[in-house]
Write a protein that holds these residues in place. Structure first.
Motif, short mmCIF file in Angstrom:
data_model
loop_
_atom_site.label_atom_id
_atom_site.label_comp_id
_atom_site.label_asym_id
_atom_site.label_seq_id
_atom_site.Cartn_x
_atom_site.Cartn_y
_atom_site.Cartn_z
N GLU A 232 6.98 -10.15 3.45
CA GLU A 232 6.15 -9.56 4.50
C GLU A 232 4.69 -9.76 4.12
O GLU A 232 4.35 -9.85 2.93
N LEU A 233 3.83 -9.78 5.12
CA LEU A 233 2.40 -9.86 4.84
C LEU A 233 1.89 -8.54 4.27
O LEU A 233 1.15 -8.52 3.29
N LEU A 234 2.28 -7.42 4.89
CA LEU A 234 1.80 -6.10 4.48
C LEU A 234 2.95 -5.11 4.54
O LEU A 234 3.61 -4.98 5.58
N THR A 235 3.20 -4.43 3.44
CA THR A 235 4.21 -3.37 3.37
C THR A 235 3.53 -2.07 2.99
O THR A 235 2.74 -2.04 2.04
N THR A 236 3.85 -0.99 3.69
CA THR A 236 3.26 0.31 3.39
C THR A 236 4.35 1.34 3.10
O THR A 236 5.51 1.18 3.51
N VAL B 115 0.86 -1.19 0.00
CA VAL B 115 0.00 0.00 0.00
C VAL B 115 0.89 1.23 0.00
O VAL B 115 1.69 1.43 0.93
N GLY B 116 0.76 2.07 -1.03
CA GLY B 116 1.59 3.26 -1.16
C GLY B 116 0.77 4.52 -1.34
O GLY B 116 -0.02 4.62 -2.27
N ALA B 117 0.97 5.47 -0.42
CA ALA B 117 0.33 6.78 -0.52
C ALA B 117 1.38 7.79 -0.96
O ALA B 117 2.39 7.99 -0.27
N GLU B 118 1.16 8.43 -2.11
CA GLU B 118 2.20 9.28 -2.69
C GLU B 118 1.70 10.70 -2.94
O GLU B 118 0.49 10.99 -2.83
N VAL B 119 2.65 11.56 -3.27
CA VAL B 119 2.35 12.95 -3.61
C VAL B 119 3.02 13.28 -4.94
O VAL B 119 3.87 12.52 -5.41
N SER B 120 2.64 14.43 -5.54
CA SER B 120 3.21 14.76 -6.84
C SER B 120 2.99 16.23 -7.19
O SER B 120 1.97 16.82 -6.80
#
Length: 615
Positions: free
Chosen positions: A588-592, A553-558
């Protein structure tokens, strides 16, 4: 008296069962392939034209073996001659009262001393005498003398006459026909039923001026095009069937061999196209010349879009570039509704089934293999159902949903591949809300060199996407599941535990990824802000790559494509619940990841639930 004929009637055209041969695609496993095709044809749910009387078992037998069900016996009498073709009739030396021309399915009775002034639709001269026949139920091409050489003129004459009368056209089952130009199927034609005949297209279109073998007119209502083998090896840039507008049209039971461009193309230009059925066809693609690679789309529906406000007119990839520029998609001028794409078998090509501007339609029970994308749903295609399809060996996606396509459901499909090297096998991105992927089975074989980046993917403005109750087994390079709000390589490589590229992200580093427009790398590819309501629940994952996480799960900006925007992509209200992980082949099970850039800020992730359970 001739069986089935009445001398007191001037003109009679009757139909009886007969042999019907069909070229089957090459296969190395003959018996199993015949079994598969038997099931394929017997699953046809569409109705036969009223003139056809075969039982389903007879139809299957004719398709697979070419054997002839017992035909009504036709006997000569003192005043009737029976022949197998117009040329045979013309060779008769005796002028009898009636001459019956039969191909074993259709009987056409020509009556002596009847010409066009007396109402004949077709005439023939026999022993110096004119004979005529009138078509009251069907226009049989048999009566027009077609056979051998170029049959374009006779075919067009037959469909024009049938349209004027509100009738259909039939061909002779064992006959081989050749066409060198488009056959236009006008309004009023009820059906074009080839009865299993072979038609070879000898015509050459161009990339900017493709041709069609059969084309309906825009005002066509209620026409069925069915039951033939269409050979397209000598027809580059040529569609098999072109439907430009209209409604209540069916294309069924056609074998498209050696396809290099389109099998069935549907176009909506300035009016809504409704209720088109494409069913029980076999489509066999060949790659063709290098210039044609990427153009072979087996079943495609494309609505003309309003580009009046397009800021990137003339782009080589206008849909992507427009969305990357301002996050919008050109709206269809009219579009499609009520398409039914069912029980087709498709081999090879770029897109197997492609929707653009299609809503409230169904893709069901198709067997689609060896495409770049098996099924593509794009460009404001809403409220569609994709179910119970067998989708195999896509280079990229099994089902791809993109560009402002909302409320689509993808369920109960079986998807497998050992050649995928692209994005996700099931994916939704670039402004697609309320997509549901449920109860699908996805199996991916691969390794570090040959495997997709992800298996499930959701990203960029696609809110309330749900992955529920799926069984996912396979190798993925970056993660089994990818959830990302904004695609920006500058953001993705920030806030990492060690410097370097983000090996899980869609765009891993500041150098970007190749642009679809002209291939130079660009750091930003889409996403205008937050990504809300992603649900990953009740799935069973069997990962195969010990170096990749199950879920990323990746939350990004731009700063956007212009470099001057402030786009922050928080991930809000994500639910990861009740998923089961089988085995130990994962990192891993979950990587953020949360990215940040100077002058813009940092994105955040909020989970309602984030449980991932190892079994």
């Amino acid at each position: 008296m001739v069986a089935g004929l009445c001398v007191s009637m001037l003109f009679v055209t009757t139909q009886i069962p007969a042999a019907q041969a069909m070229d089957l695609p090459d296969t190395s496993s003959g018996s199993s392939f015949l079994s598969l095709l038997s099931k394929f044809f017997s699953n046809n749910k569409t109705e036969e034209p009223e003139h056809a009387s075969e039982e389903n078992t007879e139809l299957t037998e004719r398709k697979l073996t070419g054997k002839t069900p017992k035909a009504e016996k036709i006997e000569e009498s003192f005043d009737t001659a029976v022949v197998g073709s117009i040329s045979a009739a013309q060779a008769l030396n005796t002028a009898k009262q009636n001459v019956v021309v039969t191909d074993g399915y259709t009987n056409v009775r020509f009556v002596r001393d009847v010409d066009k002034q007396k109402g004949a639709d077709a005439t023939v001269t026999i022993a110096g005498v004119t004979y005529g026949a009138k078509f009251d139920e069907v226009v049989p091409l048999l009566a027009l003398g077609a056979g051998g050489g170029d049959n374009t003129r006779e075919l067009q004459k037959a469909v024009d006459l049938a349209a004027q009368r509100g009738l259909g056209v039939t061909l002779s089952p064992a006959q081989k026909y050749v066409v060198t130009d488009q056959i236009t199927l006008p309004k009023g034609l009820q059906y074009f039923d080839a009865k299993g005949a072979q038609i070879t297209a000898n015509m050459r279109g161009q990339a900017d001026a493709p041709k069609s073998v059969f084309a309906t007119t825009r005002d066509t209502v209620g026409c069925k095009i069915t039951d033939m083998t269409l050979n397209l090896a000598s027809a580059p840039y040529t569609r098999g069937v072109m439907i430009d507008g209209g409604e209540n049209i069916e294309v069924s039971k056609i074998v498209f061999n050696h396809l290099t461009y389109r099998a069935v193309e549907m176009s909506a230009t300035d009016r809504l196209v409704k209720n088109i059925t494409v069913a029980d066809n076999f489509i066999n693609n060949t790659e063709g010349e290098r210039a044609q690679v990427g153009h072979s789309l087996s079943i495609v529906a494309t609505a003309t879009r309003d580009e009046s406000d397009n800021p990137v007119k003339g782009s080589r990839s206008p849909v992507w570039e427009r969305y990357a520029t301002n996050g919008t998609v050109s709206r269809p001028i009219a579009g499609f509704t009520g398409l039914t794409i069912i029980n087709n078998r498709i081999r090879g090509g770029y897109y197997g089934i492609s929707f653009s501007g299609v809503s409230d339609s169904v893709i069901r029970g198709n067997d689609v293999t060896a495409n770049t994308r098996n099924i593509s749903i794009q460009n404001s295609s809403n409220n569609n159902l994709v179910e119970q399809n067998q989708l195999t060996n896509s280079i990229s996606s099994g089902v791809h949903i993109a560009y402002d396509s909302d409320n689509n459901v993808v369920r109960d499909n079986t998807i497998s591949s050992d050649v995928s090297v692209g994005q996700g096998l099931l994916q939704a991105y670039q402004g697609c809300d309320n997509t549901t992927f449920e109860h699908n089975s996805v199996t991916v074989k691969g390794d570090a060199k040959s495997s997709p980046s992800w298996i499930l993917l959701v990203g960029t403005d696609s809110h309330n996407t749900k992955f529920v109750g799926n069984r996912i087994d396979g190798w993925a390079k970056r993660a089994m599941v990818d959830v990302e709000s904004i695609w920006d390589g500058r953001s993705s490589e920030t806030n990492l535990r060690k410097p370097g590229p983000n090996e899980h992200s869609y765009i891993p580093d500041k150098n970007g990824a190749p642009s679809p427009v002209d291939n130079p790398k660009e750091p930003y590819h889409g996403g205008r802000g937050d990504l809300n309501g992603t649900v990953i629940s009740g799935n069973e994952f069997t990962p195969r790559n010990k170096n990749a996480p199950v879920i990323y799960v990746g939350a990004e900006v731009s700063p956007g494509r212009s470099g001057k925007e402030r786009l922050i992509g928080n991930i809000n209200d994500a639910v990861i619940a009740d998923n089961v992980i089988v085995g130990n082949q994962f990192s891993e099970l979950l990587t953020t990841h949360t990215g940040k850039l100077p002058g813009i800020g940092e994105a955040k992730i909020h989970f309602k639930n984030s449980s991932v359970v190892k079994r």
